[in-house]
Design an enzyme around this catalytic site. Structure first.
Site, mmCIF file in Angstrom:
data_model
loop_
_atom_site.group_PDB
_atom_site.id
_atom_site.type_symbol
_atom_site.label_atom_id
_atom_site.label_comp_id
_atom_site.label_asym_id
_atom_site.label_seq_id
_atom_site.Cartn_x
_atom_site.Cartn_y
_atom_site.Cartn_z
ATOM 1 C CG ASN A 137 -2.207 1.390 1.312
ATOM 2 O OD1 ASN A 137 -1.613 2.189 0.555
ATOM 3 N ND2 ASN A 137 -2.275 1.321 2.972
ATOM 4 C CE LYS A 174 -0.311 2.759 4.971
ATOM 5 N NZ LYS A 174 -0.518 3.062 6.165
ATOM 6 C CG HIS A 215 -5.729 1.823 5.030
ATOM 7 N ND1 HIS A 215 -5.483 3.196 6.198
ATOM 8 C CD2 HIS A 215 -4.501 1.067 5.257
ATOM 9 C CE1 HIS A 215 -4.092 2.225 6.457
ATOM 10 N NE2 HIS A 215 -3.826 1.270 5.569
ATOM 11 C CD GLU A 242 -2.860 5.412 6.652
ATOM 12 O OE1 GLU A 242 -2.760 5.233 5.461
ATOM 13 O OE2 GLU A 242 -1.849 5.081 7.300
ATOM 14 C CD GLU A 299 -3.223 -2.504 7.591
ATOM 15 O OE1 GLU A 299 -1.796 -3.151 6.869
ATOM 16 O OE2 GLU A 299 -4.318 -1.214 7.123
ATOM 17 N N GLY A 324 2.603 2.553 10.413
ATOM 18 C CA GLY A 324 3.592 3.057 10.565
ATOM 19 C C GLY A 324 4.541 3.481 12.102
ATOM 20 C CB SER A 384 5.640 -1.829 12.113
ATOM 21 O OG SER A 384 5.205 -0.648 12.096
ATOM 22 N N GLY A 440 3.184 -0.811 4.220
ATOM 23 C CA GLY A 440 2.557 0.466 4.293
ATOM 24 C C GLY A 440 4.763 0.863 3.948
ATOM 25 N N GLY A 441 4.677 1.524 5.023
ATOM 26 C CA GLY A 441 6.180 2.172 4.300
ATOM 27 C C GLY A 441 7.282 1.007 3.932
HETATM 28 P P1 13P Z 1 3.594 0.850 7.822
HETATM 29 O O1 13P Z 1 3.491 -0.806 7.188
HETATM 30 O O2 13P Z 1 4.051 1.511 7.787
HETATM 31 O O3 13P Z 1 3.034 0.327 9.482
HETATM 32 O O4 13P Z 1 2.255 0.130 7.507
HETATM 33 C C1 13P Z 1 0.869 -0.874 6.628
HETATM 34 C C2 13P Z 1 -0.185 -0.261 6.602
HETATM 35 O O5 13P Z 1 -1.097 0.391 7.012
HETATM 36 C C3 13P Z 1 -0.425 -1.102 5.033
HETATM 37 O O6 13P Z 1 -1.704 -0.838 4.562
#
Ligand code: 13P
Length: 254
Positions: A12, A14, A98, A100, A170, A176, A216, A237-238
């Site tokens: 993802n 983002k 998600h 967020e 998640e 993050g 993470s 994510g990251g």
């Molecule tokens: P991180 O891997 O940056 O923690 O993000 C996870 C995420 O929200 C994937 O959708």
């Protein structure tokens, strides 16, 4: 890995990457991951890069996903993107609900449910996200929060539709933050989710649904997470916007 379900590792991205940055990243990923068949690899760029990424991935096994879509099929919804527009770009997956979006766009379970049904009718494979906050975990509410999200987000699905749907657990406190759920913590909630599916649908459906872990995920923890019996992949994510780390995560999951 001795699991009946094929692992699905999705990145993802983002709100990161211009079209040219996206093309660079996908070009690097393709070299290492472009022909894998042992597991499903999906990248989810922002809307603006979908067309280019989709074009670059036309000839391999990697798939493209979107990060959101409208519950409406067309019409006067300024700023929204319809399922049919994603299909038109050969997008296969769509992330829905998600955390967020739940936090910052006030997306509700009812809205996620409406989007999910629209996605399924359009032939997209939804990735539905659920997970508790730190305060909820500390108050021992993880199962009730996740149960409520599952009930609301998946309302009205039949077993076949449930089997088409990927779930992503998640925990919000792990996104993050560098704080990963331990493999045991994640497995515990994944087993709870699979039990919920068995109770609501049936055992066959519960055995078939893929449940990703997100929060993470990095090269150093992917292998242990993916070796848990009820963890069927990762939503990254990251670490997914860096070619080396995403490739390592996929490699360590094989
Ligand atoms: P991180 O891997 O940056 O923690 O993000 C996870 C995420 O929200 C994937 O959708």
């Amino acid at each position: 890995m001795d699991k009946q379900r094929k692992l699905i590792i999705a990145g993802n991205w983002k709100m990161n990457k211009t079209v040219s940055d996206a093309a660079d990243l996908v070009g690097q990923l393709k070299i290492d991951l472009g022909k894998l068949t042992e597991l499903d690899v999906v990248v989810c760029p922002p809307f603006t890069a979908l067309a280019e990424v989709s074009r670059l991935l036309r000839d391999g096994t990697m798939r493209v996903g979107a990060q959101n879509m409208s519950e409406h099929s067309y019409g006067a919804h300024t700023g929204e993107i319809a399922a049919g527009m994603l299909k038109d770009l050969l997008v296969r997956y769509v992330i829905l609900g998600h955390s967020e979006r739940r936090q910052f766009q006030q997306e509700t379970d009812a809205q996620v449910n409406a989007k999910l049904k629209t996605a399924l009718v359009a032939g997209l494979k939804p990735i539905v996200c659920i997970g508790e906050t730190l305060a909820q975990r500390e108050a021992n509410q993880t199962e009730s929060v996740v149960g409520t999200q599952l009930t609301g987000s998946l309302a009205g699905l039949d077993a076949a539709q449930m089997q088409e749907t990927v779930l992503a657990y998640e925990p919000v406190w792990a996104i993050g933050t560098g704080l990963t759920a331990t493999p045991e913590q994640a497995q515990h909630v994944h087993a709870f989710i699979r039990g919920w599916i068995a109770a609501k649908f049936d055992d066959t459906t519960a055995r078939r649904v893929r449940i990703q872990y997100g929060g993470s995920v990095k090269p150093s923890n992917a292998r242990e997470l993916m070796s848990q019996p009820d963890i069927d992949g990762a939503l990254v994510g990251g670490a997914s916007i860096d070619a080396h780390s995403f490739i390592e995560i996929v490699r360590n999951s094989l």
